[in-house]
Design an enzyme around this catalytic site. Structure first.
Site, PDB file in Angstrom:
ATOM      1  N   GLU A  53      -9.445  47.614  18.665  1.00  0.00           N
ATOM      2  CA  GLU A  53      -8.854  47.831  19.999  1.00  0.00           C
ATOM      3  C   GLU A  53      -7.611  48.714  19.915  1.00  0.00           C
ATOM      4  OE1 GLU A  53      -8.985  43.541  20.447  1.00  0.00           O
ATOM      5  OE2 GLU A  53      -9.978  43.811  22.377  1.00  0.00           O
ATOM      6  N   GLY A  72      -8.670  43.184  17.250  1.00  0.00           N
ATOM      7  CA  GLY A  72      -7.503  43.921  17.729  1.00  0.00           C
ATOM      8  C   GLY A  72      -7.278  45.226  16.975  1.00  0.00           C
ATOM      9  N   ALA A  79      -6.186  40.891  15.507  1.00  0.00           N
ATOM     10  CA  ALA A  79      -4.997  40.121  15.863  1.00  0.00           C
ATOM     11  C   ALA A  79      -4.842  39.046  14.787  1.00  0.00           C
ATOM     12  CB  ALA A  79      -5.180  39.503  17.232  1.00  0.00           C
ATOM     13  N   GLU A  88     -14.650  38.801  17.617  1.00  0.00           N
ATOM     14  CA  GLU A  88     -13.982  37.657  18.251  1.00  0.00           C
ATOM     15  C   GLU A  88     -14.964  36.526  18.580  1.00  0.00           C
ATOM     16  OE1 GLU A  88     -13.519  40.838  19.066  1.00  0.00           O
ATOM     17  OE2 GLU A  88     -11.369  41.239  19.308  1.00  0.00           O
TER      18      GLU A  88
HETATM   19  C1  HXC Z   1      -4.852  36.699   9.909  1.00  0.00           C
HETATM   20  C2  HXC Z   1      -6.097  37.659   8.240  1.00  0.00           C
HETATM   21  C3  HXC Z   1      -6.903  38.331   9.182  1.00  0.00           C
HETATM   22  C4  HXC Z   1      -6.601  38.132  10.570  1.00  0.00           C
HETATM   23  C5  HXC Z   1      -7.605  38.833   7.219  1.00  0.00           C
HETATM   24  N1  HXC Z   1      -6.569  38.004   7.050  1.00  0.00           N
HETATM   25  N2  HXC Z   1      -7.834  39.048   8.522  1.00  0.00           N
HETATM   26  N3  HXC Z   1      -5.093  36.849   8.605  1.00  0.00           N
HETATM   27  N4  HXC Z   1      -5.588  37.315  10.877  1.00  0.00           N
HETATM   28  N5  HXC Z   1      -7.277  38.764  11.536  1.00  0.00           N
HETATM   29  C6  HXC Z   1      -6.019  37.520   5.777  1.00  0.00           C
HETATM   30  C7  HXC Z   1      -6.935  36.518   5.125  1.00  0.00           C
HETATM   31  O1  HXC Z   1      -6.741  35.229   5.686  1.00  0.00           O
HETATM   32  C8  HXC Z   1      -6.489  36.606   3.693  1.00  0.00           C
HETATM   33  O2  HXC Z   1      -5.282  35.881   3.544  1.00  0.00           O
HETATM   34  C9  HXC Z   1      -6.152  38.061   3.516  1.00  0.00           C
HETATM   35  O3  HXC Z   1      -5.946  38.583   4.843  1.00  0.00           O
HETATM   36  C10 HXC Z   1      -7.298  38.852   2.871  1.00  0.00           C
HETATM   37  O4  HXC Z   1      -8.475  38.607   3.611  1.00  0.00           O
HETATM   38  P1  HXC Z   1      -9.842  38.106   2.951  1.00  0.00           P
HETATM   39  O5  HXC Z   1     -10.630  37.456   4.015  1.00  0.00           O
HETATM   40  O6  HXC Z   1      -9.572  37.317   1.719  1.00  0.00           O
HETATM   41  O7  HXC Z   1     -10.489  39.491   2.528  1.00  0.00           O
HETATM   42  P2  HXC Z   1     -12.042  39.854   2.398  1.00  0.00           P
HETATM   43  O8  HXC Z   1     -12.778  38.712   1.763  1.00  0.00           O
HETATM   44  O9  HXC Z   1     -12.097  41.185   1.748  1.00  0.00           O
HETATM   45  O10 HXC Z   1     -12.591  39.963   3.897  1.00  0.00           O
HETATM   46  C11 HXC Z   1     -12.100  40.962   4.759  1.00  0.00           C
HETATM   47  C12 HXC Z   1     -12.512  40.628   6.239  1.00  0.00           C
HETATM   48  C13 HXC Z   1     -12.022  39.210   6.594  1.00  0.00           C
HETATM   49  C14 HXC Z   1     -14.016  40.760   6.401  1.00  0.00           C
HETATM   50  C15 HXC Z   1     -11.836  41.704   7.111  1.00  0.00           C
HETATM   51  O11 HXC Z   1     -10.638  39.088   6.227  1.00  0.00           O
HETATM   52  C16 HXC Z   1     -12.175  38.851   8.035  1.00  0.00           C
HETATM   53  O12 HXC Z   1     -13.263  38.561   8.507  1.00  0.00           O
HETATM   54  N6  HXC Z   1     -11.056  38.833   8.776  1.00  0.00           N
HETATM   55  C17 HXC Z   1     -11.003  38.414  10.149  1.00  0.00           C
HETATM   56  C18 HXC Z   1     -11.598  39.480  11.029  1.00  0.00           C
HETATM   57  C19 HXC Z   1     -11.587  39.043  12.493  1.00  0.00           C
HETATM   58  O13 HXC Z   1     -12.209  38.067  12.872  1.00  0.00           O
HETATM   59  N7  HXC Z   1     -10.846  39.776  13.328  1.00  0.00           N
HETATM   60  C20 HXC Z   1     -10.712  39.485  14.722  1.00  0.00           C
HETATM   61  C21 HXC Z   1      -9.518  38.647  14.972  1.00  0.00           C
HETATM   62  S1  HXC Z   1      -9.380  38.178  16.680  1.00  0.00           S
HETATM   63  P3  HXC Z   1      -5.077  34.803   2.348  1.00  0.00           P
HETATM   64  O14 HXC Z   1      -3.731  34.226   2.632  1.00  0.00           O
HETATM   65  O15 HXC Z   1      -6.209  33.855   2.431  1.00  0.00           O
HETATM   66  O16 HXC Z   1      -5.118  35.664   1.107  1.00  0.00           O
HETATM   67  C22 HXC Z   1      -8.784  39.529  17.436  1.00  0.00           C
HETATM   68  C23 HXC Z   1      -8.587  39.565  18.911  1.00  0.00           C
HETATM   69  C24 HXC Z   1      -8.541  38.261  19.459  1.00  0.00           C
HETATM   70  O17 HXC Z   1      -8.477  40.502  16.877  1.00  0.00           O
HETATM   71  C25 HXC Z   1      -8.534  38.265  20.918  1.00  0.00           C
HETATM   72  C26 HXC Z   1      -8.736  36.885  21.406  1.00  0.00           C
HETATM   73  C27 HXC Z   1      -7.759  36.398  22.441  1.00  0.00           C
END
Ligand code: HXC
Length: 257
Positions: free
Chosen positions: A111, A108, A65, A131
């Site tokens: 999911e 997400g 998400a 998460e």
């Molecule tokens: C918003 C995101 C994002 C996300 C990545 N980006 N994941 N933006 N939401 N979930 C953005 C980064 O901010 C970055 O933007 C660009 O995408 C590239 O990501 P990087 O981190 O620079 O890439 P990398 O170093 O290769 O790392 C990849 C990654 C990492 C390991 C996948 O991006 C990451 O950990 N992402 C988050 C994963 C996560 O936690 N997902 C769960 C979300 S919560 P910029 O602008 O900086 O270039 C969820 C459900 C929630 O899904 C339910 C709760 C209610």
């Protein structure tokens, strides 16, 4: 309809949907949700389409998400909007949907893949429910669907540690149905979807309903449900055609009737 965060294409009888927010690794914001639901409903209503494939990029199916969209939401807004409820509409799709996953399928993203009917993974795929690292828990079904896919021990491990699972582990534990080389992912998923789309659509839809019922009810009720659907299929011309074609050693020509 013109979409900004997804690309839709028809490949014969298959609807292909590609998530397309590369700048955010296909993070699922409200726009992508709305467009995805519209595309799935569109293909669902299209009599020429028998199955769908949802895929992302080589690097990410979807990295979750959209954290930046979510971060400022208050409890009361999350509650009042019933935040994430839109995904329920996605799961009401009646035609089969295959998730073709390469790279990250996190939060997400994992999911969403699990909301599809089955997952074909590239050997580069990485699944996770991170998460917990953000101070929350899965909110689009991860704690429930992942547990049904892989069992309690591995689901707890994934949800409590936030670690990722590679494609081999995902296949071993039943999360994905097959793993293919990354370069062949979309082609293999389209091939599987085309095979499905060539069968009789009502029987395909009933097969999907029957398998899904296994997650909603007891064995006795599920078996009764299956038998009723099975009986009803004898009302189809396609049942006569399919069985006649077998007996006559020819390919069936299904009419979806
Ligand atoms: C918003 C995101 C994002 C996300 C990545 N980006 N994941 N933006 N939401 N979930 C953005 C980064 O901010 C970055 O933007 C660009 O995408 C590239 O990501 P990087 O981190 O620079 O890439 P990398 O170093 O290769 O790392 C990849 C990654 C990492 C390991 C996948 O991006 C990451 O950990 N992402 C988050 C994963 C996560 O936690 N997902 C769960 C979300 S919560 P910029 O602008 O900086 O270039 C969820 C459900 C929630 O899904 C339910 C709760 C209610």
């Amino acid at each position: 309809m013109a979409y900004e965060t997804i690309i839709t294409e028809r490949r014969g009888k298959v609807g292909l949907i590609t998530l397309n927010r590369p700048q955010a690794l296909n993070a699922l914001n409200s726009q992508i949700l709305a467009e995805l639901v519209a595309a799935v409903n569109g293909f669902g209503a299209d009599a020429g389409i028998g199955a769908m494939v949802i895929t992302g990029s080589e690097k990410a199916f979807a990295a979750g998400a959209d954290i930046k969209e979510m971060q400022a939401i208050s409890y009361v807004d999350a509650y009042l909007q019933d935040f994430f409820v839109g995904w329920e509409e996605f799961t009401r799709a009646r035609k089969p949907i295959i998730a073709a996953v390469a790279g990250y399928a996190l939060g997400g993203g994992c999911e969403l893949a699990m909301m599809c009917d089955f997952i074909i993974a590239a050997d580069t795929a990485k699944f996770g429910q991170p998460e917990i690292t953000l101070g929350v828990i899965p909110g689009m079904g991860g704690s429930q669907r992942l547990t049904r896919f892989v069992g309690k021990s591995k689901a707890m491990d994934m949800c409590l540690t936030g670690r990722m699972m590679d494609a081999a582990e995902a296949e071993r534990s039943g999360l994905v149905s097959r793993v293919v080389p990354a370069g062949e992912l979309v082609e293999e998923a389209l091939k599987a979807a085309a095979r499905i789309a060539d069968f009789s659509l009502p029987s395909v839809m009933m097969a999907k309903e029957a398998v899904n019922r296994a997650f909603e009810t007891t064995l006795a009720e599920g078996l009764r449900f299956e038998r009723r659907l099975f009986h009803s299929l004898f009302a189809l011309e396609d049942q006569k055609e399919g069985m006649a074609a077998f007996a006559e050693k020819r390919k069936p020509n299904f009419s979806n009737r």
